[in-house]
Design a protein around this motif. Structure first.
Motif, mmCIF file in Angstrom:
data_model
loop_
_atom_site.group_PDB
_atom_site.id
_atom_site.type_symbol
_atom_site.label_atom_id
_atom_site.label_comp_id
_atom_site.label_asym_id
_atom_site.label_seq_id
_atom_site.Cartn_x
_atom_site.Cartn_y
_atom_site.Cartn_z
ATOM 1 N N MET A 15 0.839 -1.205 0.000
ATOM 2 C CA MET A 15 0.000 0.000 0.000
ATOM 3 C C MET A 15 0.869 1.247 0.000
ATOM 4 S SD MET A 15 -3.046 -1.310 0.171
ATOM 5 C CE MET A 15 -4.190 -0.071 0.760
ATOM 6 N N CYS A 16 0.368 2.303 -0.623
ATOM 7 C CA CYS A 16 1.095 3.573 -0.654
ATOM 8 C C CYS A 16 0.963 4.259 0.708
ATOM 9 C CB CYS A 16 0.545 4.476 -1.753
ATOM 10 S SG CYS A 16 1.246 6.136 -1.725
ATOM 11 N N GLY A 17 2.101 4.706 1.241
ATOM 12 C CA GLY A 17 2.097 5.367 2.541
ATOM 13 C C GLY A 17 1.496 6.762 2.486
ATOM 14 N N LYS A 18 1.367 7.312 1.261
ATOM 15 C CA LYS A 18 0.823 8.677 1.138
ATOM 16 C C LYS A 18 -0.683 8.652 0.933
ATOM 17 C CE LYS A 18 4.890 10.930 -0.862
ATOM 18 N NZ LYS A 18 5.482 9.823 -1.673
ATOM 19 N N CYS A 19 -1.127 7.927 -0.116
ATOM 20 C CA CYS A 19 -2.558 7.999 -0.451
ATOM 21 C C CYS A 19 -3.328 6.772 0.046
ATOM 22 C CB CYS A 19 -2.753 8.178 -1.951
ATOM 23 S SG CYS A 19 -2.256 6.741 -2.918
ATOM 24 N N HIS A 20 -2.623 5.800 0.599
ATOM 25 C CA HIS A 20 -3.253 4.596 1.152
ATOM 26 C C HIS A 20 -4.125 3.836 0.166
ATOM 27 C CE1 HIS A 20 -1.590 5.954 4.921
ATOM 28 N NE2 HIS A 20 -2.136 7.137 4.684
ATOM 29 N N LEU A 44 -0.121 1.489 -10.347
ATOM 30 C CA LEU A 44 -0.001 2.856 -9.856
ATOM 31 C C LEU A 44 -1.025 3.112 -8.759
ATOM 32 C CD1 LEU A 44 0.444 4.976 -13.107
ATOM 33 C CD2 LEU A 44 2.186 4.392 -11.426
ATOM 34 N N CYS A 45 -0.553 3.604 -7.639
ATOM 35 C CA CYS A 45 -1.485 4.019 -6.601
ATOM 36 C C CYS A 45 -2.122 5.324 -7.065
ATOM 37 C CB CYS A 45 -0.756 4.227 -5.281
ATOM 38 S SG CYS A 45 0.431 5.562 -5.349
ATOM 39 N N GLN A 46 -3.088 5.821 -6.315
ATOM 40 C CA GLN A 46 -3.826 7.012 -6.753
ATOM 41 C C GLN A 46 -2.931 8.237 -6.902
ATOM 42 O OE1 GLN A 46 -7.532 7.541 -4.648
ATOM 43 N NE2 GLN A 46 -7.580 9.674 -5.304
ATOM 44 N N CYS A 47 -2.062 8.475 -5.917
ATOM 45 C CA CYS A 47 -1.257 9.700 -6.002
ATOM 46 C C CYS A 47 -0.246 9.610 -7.147
ATOM 47 C CB CYS A 47 -0.614 10.069 -4.670
ATOM 48 S SG CYS A 47 0.695 9.000 -4.101
ATOM 49 N N ALA A 48 0.254 8.394 -7.416
ATOM 50 C CA ALA A 48 1.207 8.243 -8.518
ATOM 51 C C ALA A 48 0.520 8.438 -9.860
ATOM 52 C CB ALA A 48 1.870 6.876 -8.460
ATOM 53 N N SER A 49 -0.725 7.939 -9.986
ATOM 54 C CA SER A 49 -1.384 8.105 -11.280
ATOM 55 C C SER A 49 -1.834 9.547 -11.478
ATOM 56 C CB SER A 49 -2.542 7.112 -11.455
ATOM 57 O OG SER A 49 -3.660 7.526 -10.745
HETATM 58 ZN ZN LIG Z 1 0.066 6.961 -3.441
#
Ligand SMILES: [Zn+2]
Length: 286
Positions: free
Chosen positions: A36-41, A60-65
């Motif tokens: 899981m992404c530590g920023k956007c979870h 891609l997690c949400q913040c990366a996309s």
């Molecule tokens: Zn993220």
């Protein structure tokens, strides 16, 4: 046997990729086992089926996309800016025209609103090949507002050529008659042709014939053009002879006359500039 080797290689690649994507604050979701992404979870991994085997791969997690979308948008905007810059350097045949923009314009100029309206409704004007005739004394802001129109339309991705008869005569001067026609027709690639300062060119039969050919080609193509001139409407309506008459007739048939009168903007601007400099001279150094 080969299947097992492929499997091993894929697994290793997978691990390497997933490891590379892992940021310091990323964590494993204990419930699903996904990274899981530590920023956007949101998930940084997903399950796919490959060669009949279910595998966990990176995504891609949400913040990366969102970041990728921003980058893409930035790139697109840069490309468009570059395109407009190229269009301007081809379409503005005088480097001073670059500064003739509505941002730099005097909004109290009585004709500024007409120039703005022409840009706003350009799609309708060009449908019937309608243009403008900016006429009036020297220094009343005709060229400036014509330049504002050119820049504003090009910023909307509409190709415009802003030139003058001396420049066109220069370009046509060394051409044979076949090439001349080609050149004149090539001007039709511009959705708007602006010719600055009609009437300053020399009054020889050759020049008159060329001016006529330019105007007539534009007229026949049904495309819009804008003319600026120091000639008066009176002179344009009552030409001295047939040669001038056939040029002016075509202009009057397609271009709405806009009178530029009153104060001399160029002198005002010049005066302001000198006053500005004088002010600087008077200023005590800090
Ligand atoms: Zn993220």
């Amino acid at each position: 046997m080969i299947g097992a080797v492929v499997d091993e290689v894929l697994k290793e690649m997978e691990n390497a990729v997933n490891e590379g994507r892992k940021a310091a604050d990323d964590y494993m979701d204990t419930e699903t086992g996904f990274l899981m992404c530590g920023k956007c979870h949101t998930r940084k991994q997903k399950k796919i089926s490959f060669l009949g085997v279910e595998r966990v791969v990176g995504c891609l997690c949400q913040c990366a996309s969102e970041e990728m979308e921003r980058e893409r948008e930035k790139h697109r905007a840069e490309e468009e800016l570059l395109h407009i810059r190229q269009m301007k350097s081809a379409g503005l045949q005088d480097s001073t025209f670059f500064d003739y923009t509505f941002v730099n314009s005097d909004e109290t100029h009585p004709c500024a609103k007409y120039a703005r309206r022409y840009v706003e409704h350009f799609a309708e004007f060009q449908k019937n090949g309608q243009g403008l005739l900016f006429w009036g004394n020297v220094g009343t802001g005709k060229t400036f507002l014509a330049g504002c129109i050119a820049n504003a339309l090009m910023e909307k991705n509409i190709p415009v050529l802003m030139t003058s008869f001396p420049k066109l005569l220069n370009a046509l001067g060394g051409l044979y008659s076949g090439e001349k026609n080609e050149y004149l027709k090539s001007l039709n690639q511009y959705r708007l042709l602006i010719i600055d300062d009609l009437g300053v060119e020399r009054d020889t039969p050759y020049v008159l014939e060329t001016v006529y050919l330019v105007i007539d080609e534009r007229y026949k193509s049904g495309k819009s053009f804008i003319i600026t001139t120091n000639l008066s409407l009176e002179e344009l309506r009552n030409p001295a002879d047939l040669e001038h008459g056939r040029i002016y007739d075509r202009i009057m048939e397609r271009c709405v006359p806009v009178a530029f009168s009153g104060k001399n903007y160029r002198t005002d601007k010049g005066r302001k500039n000198v006053e500005d400099a004088a002010g600087k001279l008077r200023d005590e150094p800090a």
